[in-house]
Scaffold this motif. Structure first.
Motif, PDB file in Angstrom:
ATOM      1  N   UNK A 302      -8.109  -9.882  10.965  1.00  0.00           N
ATOM      2  CA  UNK A 302      -7.701  -9.825   9.559  1.00  0.00           C
ATOM      3  C   UNK A 302      -7.319  -8.432   9.074  1.00  0.00           C
ATOM      4  N   UNK A 303      -8.005  -7.410   9.546  1.00  0.00           N
ATOM      5  CA  UNK A 303      -7.634  -6.061   9.134  1.00  0.00           C
ATOM      6  C   UNK A 303      -6.273  -5.663   9.660  1.00  0.00           C
ATOM      7  N   UNK A 304      -6.016  -5.984  10.933  1.00  0.00           N
ATOM      8  CA  UNK A 304      -4.703  -5.678  11.510  1.00  0.00           C
ATOM      9  C   UNK A 304      -3.608  -6.432  10.774  1.00  0.00           C
ATOM     10  N   UNK A 305      -3.822  -7.710  10.499  1.00  0.00           N
ATOM     11  CA  UNK A 305      -2.796  -8.502   9.822  1.00  0.00           C
ATOM     12  C   UNK A 305      -2.576  -8.014   8.388  1.00  0.00           C
ATOM     13  N   UNK A 306      -3.639  -7.684   7.675  1.00  0.00           N
ATOM     14  CA  UNK A 306      -3.482  -7.159   6.315  1.00  0.00           C
ATOM     15  C   UNK A 306      -2.682  -5.859   6.334  1.00  0.00           C
ATOM     16  N   UNK A 307      -2.964  -4.994   7.300  1.00  0.00           N
ATOM     17  CA  UNK A 307      -2.186  -3.764   7.444  1.00  0.00           C
ATOM     18  C   UNK A 307      -0.730  -4.060   7.776  1.00  0.00           C
ATOM     19  N   UNK A 308      -0.493  -5.021   8.661  1.00  0.00           N
ATOM     20  CA  UNK A 308       0.879  -5.313   9.079  1.00  0.00           C
ATOM     21  C   UNK A 308       1.696  -5.954   7.964  1.00  0.00           C
ATOM     22  N   UNK A 309       1.062  -6.631   7.021  1.00  0.00           N
ATOM     23  CA  UNK A 309       1.782  -7.089   5.834  1.00  0.00           C
ATOM     24  C   UNK A 309       2.317  -5.874   5.076  1.00  0.00           C
ATOM     25  N   UNK A 310       1.479  -4.843   4.939  1.00  0.00           N
ATOM     26  CA  UNK A 310       1.929  -3.615   4.279  1.00  0.00           C
ATOM     27  C   UNK A 310       3.065  -2.965   5.062  1.00  0.00           C
ATOM     28  N   UNK A 311       2.953  -2.960   6.405  1.00  0.00           N
ATOM     29  CA  UNK A 311       4.000  -2.356   7.234  1.00  0.00           C
ATOM     30  C   UNK A 311       5.305  -3.134   7.123  1.00  0.00           C
ATOM     31  N   UNK A 312       5.205  -4.479   7.057  1.00  0.00           N
ATOM     32  CA  UNK A 312       6.414  -5.284   6.843  1.00  0.00           C
ATOM     33  C   UNK A 312       7.049  -4.933   5.511  1.00  0.00           C
ATOM     34  N   UNK A 313       6.256  -4.838   4.478  1.00  0.00           N
ATOM     35  CA  UNK A 313       6.803  -4.502   3.167  1.00  0.00           C
ATOM     36  C   UNK A 313       7.442  -3.115   3.182  1.00  0.00           C
ATOM     37  N   UNK A 314       6.874  -2.207   3.950  1.00  0.00           N
ATOM     38  CA  UNK A 314       7.469  -0.869   4.068  1.00  0.00           C
ATOM     39  C   UNK A 314       8.865  -0.960   4.667  1.00  0.00           C
ATOM     40  N   UNK A 315       9.018  -1.774   5.709  1.00  0.00           N
ATOM     41  CA  UNK A 315      10.343  -1.896   6.330  1.00  0.00           C
ATOM     42  C   UNK A 315      11.322  -2.583   5.389  1.00  0.00           C
ATOM     43  N   UNK A 316      10.883  -3.632   4.719  1.00  0.00           N
ATOM     44  CA  UNK A 316      11.816  -4.414   3.898  1.00  0.00           C
ATOM     45  C   UNK A 316      12.058  -3.796   2.522  1.00  0.00           C
ATOM     46  N   UNK A 317      10.987  -3.238   1.926  1.00  0.00           N
ATOM     47  CA  UNK A 317      11.083  -2.820   0.527  1.00  0.00           C
ATOM     48  C   UNK A 317      10.922  -1.323   0.309  1.00  0.00           C
ATOM     49  N   UNK A 318      10.540  -0.579   1.351  1.00  0.00           N
ATOM     50  CA  UNK A 318      10.397   0.864   1.210  1.00  0.00           C
ATOM     51  C   UNK A 318       8.943   1.316   1.181  1.00  0.00           C
ATOM     52  N   UNK A 319       8.762   2.634   1.313  1.00  0.00           N
ATOM     53  CA  UNK A 319       7.416   3.188   1.457  1.00  0.00           C
ATOM     54  C   UNK A 319       6.551   2.950   0.221  1.00  0.00           C
ATOM     55  N   UNK A 320       7.154   2.877  -0.938  1.00  0.00           N
ATOM     56  CA  UNK A 320       6.377   2.636  -2.153  1.00  0.00           C
ATOM     57  C   UNK A 320       5.662   1.284  -2.087  1.00  0.00           C
ATOM     58  N   UNK A 321       6.331   0.283  -1.512  1.00  0.00           N
ATOM     59  CA  UNK A 321       5.709  -1.035  -1.379  1.00  0.00           C
ATOM     60  C   UNK A 321       4.535  -0.978  -0.401  1.00  0.00           C
TER      61      UNK A 321
END
Length: 425
Positions: A302-321
């Motif tokens: 769960x920790x890895x997946x929660x982090x990877x949601x943030x990483x996906x948002x970084x790629x799609x929406x930018x570092x602010x996301x």
């Protein structure tokens, strides 16, 4: 629950290695009552003469072990304890059962003529829920009124129509731990998303559900993103998402996910609210195929997946996301510290509540990975994650496996960082 008429001491209980499970369920989604049959092949490990399986909600009607009937008595437990014919280490056995249960409450999602199972697999088949290291193959036959669809693990092995009913048999193909096995059945429409991905991406939803293509549009790009970060392609031919309007369901299974409308519907007005698709899809690698060996290491799911949601948002929406997700995770974790104190990610004791557990394993886990990313550097971090993931596909792992993969990427000692965040030393 039903148990054998043998009282067993803890020292006399042998561990088991589940190998194959063949389950057949007769379901009418409009009714809670379900009838089941199961054949379970397992190896006994160790010299104990008895084995125990969880039965949770099941009422076992008949059972046989290696072709001989098992006498059952009611003792109020939630387990089935069986005496084996010999006490030597090893030995393969076949347990066959017929049973019934009520498909409602914990572990099930019901909507009109729709039924889906969620996480608690031992509520619908005999298994050992929390033994994440025990992976087995499942064949699941779902007998339904004609005109209803089913979604099960892996792919369809056969389908038969007879007397107004359809029996569809699913075969997992891969071996998974019990908790990621699940199914969904009912009046469902099937939509195949048109994407450039080689993997077939399918959405199932009740009749009349709208905007499905728009809501699930990011799925292909997400899949490609997670394949890259995992260092391993999605291994199955298709991936299904079951959309449940008005539901708060969000649950991964062996080859599909349950996606509740409460979590997904906001994506129509706010496209950045794509987290639930990403979270459940990421579990196809981190959780389903690389699995925490037990609940004390569950942050690796769960920790890895929660982090990877943030990483996906970084790629799609930018570092602010990305920053927004990490700040939110840290706030949730620190609220837990204020009320219950802090523990290491690999804490092997109890938690005061499920919320407390999530604050550590989901949110502290995500914050730790953000800090680790800064500590080892961008290239080394992602190489370490890929080494950890691709190197352990189809296995159950502990936090030491993750630490070793990260240490391989840098000459800087990782002990202090992992001692502080993971081991709580």
């Amino acid at each position: 629950m039903l148990a054998s008429n043998v009282q067993a001491s803890a020292d006399d209980i042998a561990a088991v290695d589940l190998l194959e499970s063949d389950v057949a369920l007769v379901i009418d989604p409009g009714s809670a009552g379900v009838r089941g049959q199961q054949s379970l092949t397992f190896d006994k490990l160790g010299a104990g003469r008895r084995v125990t399986f969880e039965t949770e909600k099941l009422t076992v009607l008949q059972a046989s072990l290696d072709g001989k009937a098992v006498r059952l008595v009611e003792d109020g437990s939630r387990s089935l304890t069986l005496r084996l014919p010999e006490a030597e280490a090893g030995g393969r056995h076949v347990l066959k059962l017929s049973y019934e249960f009520e498909a409602k409450g914990r572990g099930f999602v019901r909507q009109d003529e729709l039924l889906a199972s969620s996480y608690f697999a031992c509520d619908w088949m005999v298994c050992n829920q929390e033994d994440f290291s025990d992976r087995f193959h499942l064949t699941l036959s779902l007998d339904l009124p004609k005109g209803m669809r089913s979604i099960g693990p892996g792919g369809i092995a056969s389908r038969q129509d007879r007397e107004g009913r359809t029996r569809t048999t699913w075969a997992s193909g891969e071996a998974f731990p019990a908790y990621v096995y699940g199914f969904a059945v009912g009046r469902l429409e099937r939509l195949t998303l048109e994407t450039p991905c080689e993997t077939e991406l399918v959405v199932f939803a009740p009749p009349g559900a709208s905007d499905l293509e728009k809501m699930f549009e990011p799925s292909c790009n997400m899949l490609r993103f997670f394949e890259e970060k995992a260092g391993a392609a999605y291994p199955a031919a298709s991936y299904a998402q079951v959309y449940l309007p008005g539901s708060r369901a969000a649950q991964e299974a062996a080859s599909h996910s349950l996606i509740g409308g409460v979590f997904l519907d906001p994506i129509l007005e706010q496209p950045q609210e794509d987290w639930v698709i990403a979270h459940e899809l990421a579990h196809q690698w981190w959780g389903n195929r690389v699995t925490a060996q037990d609940l004390s290491h569950f942050w690796l799911n769960e920790g890895i997946v929660t982090f990877l949601v943030a990483a996906w948002k970084e790629q799609r929406w930018g570092h602010e996301a990305y920053d927004k997700e990490i700040v939110l995770a840290e706030a949730r974790w620190r609220r837990r510290i204020e009320t219950s104190g802090d523990v290491g990610l690999a804490h092997d004791g109890s938690y005061a509540s499920l919320g407390d557990r999530r604050s550590i394993q989901y949110y502290k886990g995500a914050v730790f990975l953000d800090r680790l990313r800064d500590a080892v550097g961008e290239e080394a971090f992602w190489q370490g994650l890929a080494q950890f993931t691709a190197g352990h596909i189809g296995r159950s792992v502990g936090s030491q496996n993750f630490q070793s993969a990260m240490q391989d990427q840098t000459d800087e000692p990782m002990d202090t960082l992992f001692d502080e965040w993971v081991w709580g030393r």
